[in-house]
Scaffold this active site. Structure first.
Site: not given
Length: 745
Positions: A53, A77, A81-82, A144, A265
């Site tokens: 990712h 990023h 957090e992880d 992201d 169109d």
């Protein structure tokens, strides 16, 4: 949708090495290696290694040729957090700027909120406010979100739909406002594929079926345009075709109630030139070759969109007599159109260093979306209020108006003179006494249209009116008006609130002396969570709570008693006629079975009602009822002759309304009559058009008239008048059909 490339870590490093200096490329490599080490034991929902990712996010940013700090932030990023890494670790290794970008993107997962909706709103607030300090925050977040949307299939359906809805509501409009069309279109197409997969794949399939035909048409158009502009002897001109995106076709089908076959169109031609004079020269040559369609020319070069987009748009009657959309812009304008704000902050290799973001630099940052976010933050009560303002004021459709001096103001669609006055300056709004549009005095509830020249009339002694809260449509203007009244003397606000409440009660037929007793005011204030009823009156005075809402609470018991009395009266009249009163079931399943259970009769829901077969009313129609002998209340459209006949015969008319004007079920009967030329295939065309818009066809009958015309009678099932109008419009657009009308029997 075009297949997207999946990058390896080495491919991203190769991409950045082509436009970054060697030392910057080494920093990106160090970020990749650190992220790979931190995420090495983690897997995504799909079972893939988690590091895939961040690699894809960095790859998307590298495609945009973003600077070193942005690409590094793409790799890192999620580390705060992880993983076990902290912002301090990021700052130690890569500096303050990158740590600030990552902090802006990181979710606030450790804080507990009252509900998930509030937490989601708070996440968005932090993201958008961080963006107002450094635009690269949102560029990383968009990358992201784009990769997450590409891999959404690994999640359960409920979560897929929630994320897709959020993407359509927040991220796709944000990409549009920042001018990054490459990301915007893909986010919209991916969202549609999860929210309405049947419609998405239907459009994609039909586009593929006509692909060869479109390619031939576009190739012919490109060839003719090249021949047409050859005499201009322009340098570095590029002419090529571009397909329409699935979501844009879906929106056109939905908004204009058209079938896929009615969208002509599906492709467009784009012309890129070196200079602005060249774009107008190409436009003149194309208009001399093909007839332009009236009302379809837009000059976004002279009047750019708020996100910096510039281009000439025209639609002409092209080869074979078919409409052809042409966009003409310079190569630089095309770069801005594709990459938007990212194009302004892309890595400038020829300058030898990264171009740092400076939002305050007006030459670089022209988007007033940033200032709008800061102002909404100042005025918002909480995170959800803030997000409502962002979606309403910043992401809604826009109109563009001029001041008499020629300055351009961008406003939300539906805005009026007061909204524009407050967008100019708070003091201008406060002192407004009137407005002129294109030289003529207009009322303050006028809705501004693109191209209007607005002159705000002010007076040094003027003061706002509380009625203005009903006239403005933007959150900014409404908050500024509320702030003005909130700052007034408390006693003035209490008295103003009392007067507003008195006026509302009188207008709705209630006696204020009977309603506004101390006990009732105190009880209502407690219900609305005010400490005292003076606090409630003050809140009405400065606009924090609406007088009609308070009046409804005050009169709730009186209205319930009136409704009970009216119910008893209706029951008595019906019983005197010897009728049996049948109680209508209130369970939702029963409501869906009965044909008229979603009709409200003066607040009563326990009388037998039926929809008139003579005029087949459907939800959304203005309706009236009357008491019939033996069959309860008969409900009809207002124009029905039986309503007039009942009134003449002395039958009692009853006020009725739809419980839900959008319809509680999908198949209310509606009868139509189609008039047209008596030609072969007319009935088949009618049936095909009907079947593409409703699956409830009760009956179809057709016959030829003496004058060589044909008449087709239809009985179909629809959900509401909106669906019925779309069906009637489609029928009216059929060849040889000259009229479609609702039937009265």
């Amino acid at each position: 949708m075009a297949k997207t490339k999946k990058y390896s870590g080495q491919e991203v490093l190769d991409m950045v090495s082509h436009y970054m200096t060697e030392s910057d490329a080494l920093k990106v490599k160090a970020a990749y290696e650190w992220a790979a080490d931190l995420h090495k034991a983690q897997l995504r929902k799909s079972g893939e290694p988690y590091i895939i990712h961040p690699i894809q996010v960095a790859g998307i940013l590298a495609e945009l040729r973003m600077d070193t700090a942005t690409v590094i932030s793409g790799y890192l990023h999620d580390v705060v957090e992880d993983t076990t890494a902290t912002l301090a670790d990021v700052e130690d290794k890569f500096g303050t700027t990158i740590a600030q970008i990552i902090d802006g993107v990181t979710k606030i997962s450790k804080i507990q909120y009252q509900n998930s909706q509030e937490q989601l709103a708070e996440n968005h607030r932090k993201l958008l406010l961080a963006m107002s300090k450094d635009i690269r925050v949102i560029i990383v977040k968009l990358a992201d979100r784009l990769h997450n949307m590409r891999t959404l299939g690994a999640l359960r359906e409920e979560k897929r739909r929630r994320i897709a809805n959020e993407t359509l509501d927040i991220y796709a409009p944000l990409a549009d406002r920042l001018g990054i069309s490459t990301i915007k279109w893909e986010l919209e197409d991916l969202s549609l594929s999860y929210l309405d997969p049947d419609k998405y794949h239907s459009i994609a399939s039909q586009m593929n079926m006509k692909r060869d035909e479109r390619i031939r048409y576009v190739e012919e158009a490109v060839r003719e345009i090249n021949d047409t502009i050859k005499d201009l002897e322009l340098d570095n001109v590029s002419v090529y075709g571009r397909p329409k995106h699935i979501y844009s076709i879906y929106r056109k089908m939905t908004d204009k109630h058209k079938a896929f076959e009615e969208i002509y169109d599906l492709s467009a031609v784009r012309v890129l030139t070196d200079t602005i004079p060249d774009t107008y020269a190409v436009l003149g040559a194309i208009h001399s070759q093909w007839m332009p369609l009236p009302g379809r020319f837009k000059d976004y070069i002279a009047l750019p969109k708020a996100n910096g987009y510039q281009s000439l748009h025209t639609t002409v009657i092209g080869p074979g007599g078919r409409p052809l959309e042409v966009q003409i812009r310079t190569h630089h304008m095309h770069e801005v159109a594709e990459y938007g704000v990212a194009a302004h902050w892309a890595y400038k290799k020829n300058k030898g260093s990264n171009k740092e973001v400076k939002v305050v630099d007006k030459n670089e940052q022209t988007l007033n979306v940033i200032q709008g976010i800061l102002e909404l933050q100042e005025d918002a009560k909480n995170a959800e209020d803030f997000m409502d303002g962002v979606q309403g004021d910043l992401f809604s459709d826009r109109v563009y108006a001029f001041t008499p001096k020629g300055d351009v103001f961008e406003l939300a669609k539906g805005a009026g003179p007061l909204d524009m006055a407050f967008s100019i300056h708070t003091n201008v709004g406060i002192k407004t006494t009137g407005a002129k549009v294109n030289g003529r005095i207009v009322p303050l509830d006028y809705k501004i249209k693109t191209g209007d020249i607005i002159e705000i009339i002010t007076s040094a002694t003027a003061k706002p009116s509380r009625d203005w809260l009903d006239l403005v449509s933007t959150r900014r203007a409404r908050n500024k008006i509320k702030q003005y009244f909130k700052q007034l003397n408390r006693n003035d606000n209490i008295e103003a609130g009392r007067e507003l409440l008195l006026r509302n009660l009188r207008e709705t037929g209630f006696d204020p002396n009977q309603v506004m007793t101390t006990d009732k005011l105190t009880q209502t204030a407690e219900t609305l969570h005010y400490h005292a009823y003076d606090d409630m009156l003050a809140a009405i005075g400065y606009g924090d709570v609406a007088a009609p809402g308070v009046a409804n609470k005050l009169t709730e018991e009186i209205r319930e008693a009136q409704q009970a009395a009216q119910t008893a009266e209706l029951q008595r009249e019906l019983l005197e006629e010897g009728h049996e009163i049948k109680r209508v079931e209130t369970a939702l399943t029963q409501r869906q079975k009965a044909s008229a259970d979603d009709i409200v009769i003066a607040g009563v829901d326990n009388l037998l009602v039926r929809l008139g077969r003579c005029c087949t009313p459907v939800p959304g129609d203005p309706v009236k009822g009357y008491i019939t002998k033996g069959r309860g209340i008969s409900v009809h459209r207002l124009g029905c002759p039986n309503i007039r006949a009942a009134e003449i015969q002395g039958q009692r008319l009853v006020d009725v309304q739809w419980e839900d004007e959008s319809g509680l079920k999908p198949n209310y009967d509606a009868d139509l009559t189609v008039h047209g030329e008596n030609r072969n295939g007319l009935l088949n065309d009618v049936l095909r058009s009907i079947n593409s818009r409703t699956r409830y066809v009760n009956s179809v009958n057709g016959h030829a008239t003496k004058n060589g015309m044909a008449q087709v009678s239809l009985s179909i099932g629809v959900k509401n008048t909106e669906q019925l109008t779309a069906i009637m419009d489609a029928l009216n657009n059929l060849p040889a059909v000259y009229d479609v009308e609702r039937t009265f029997h």
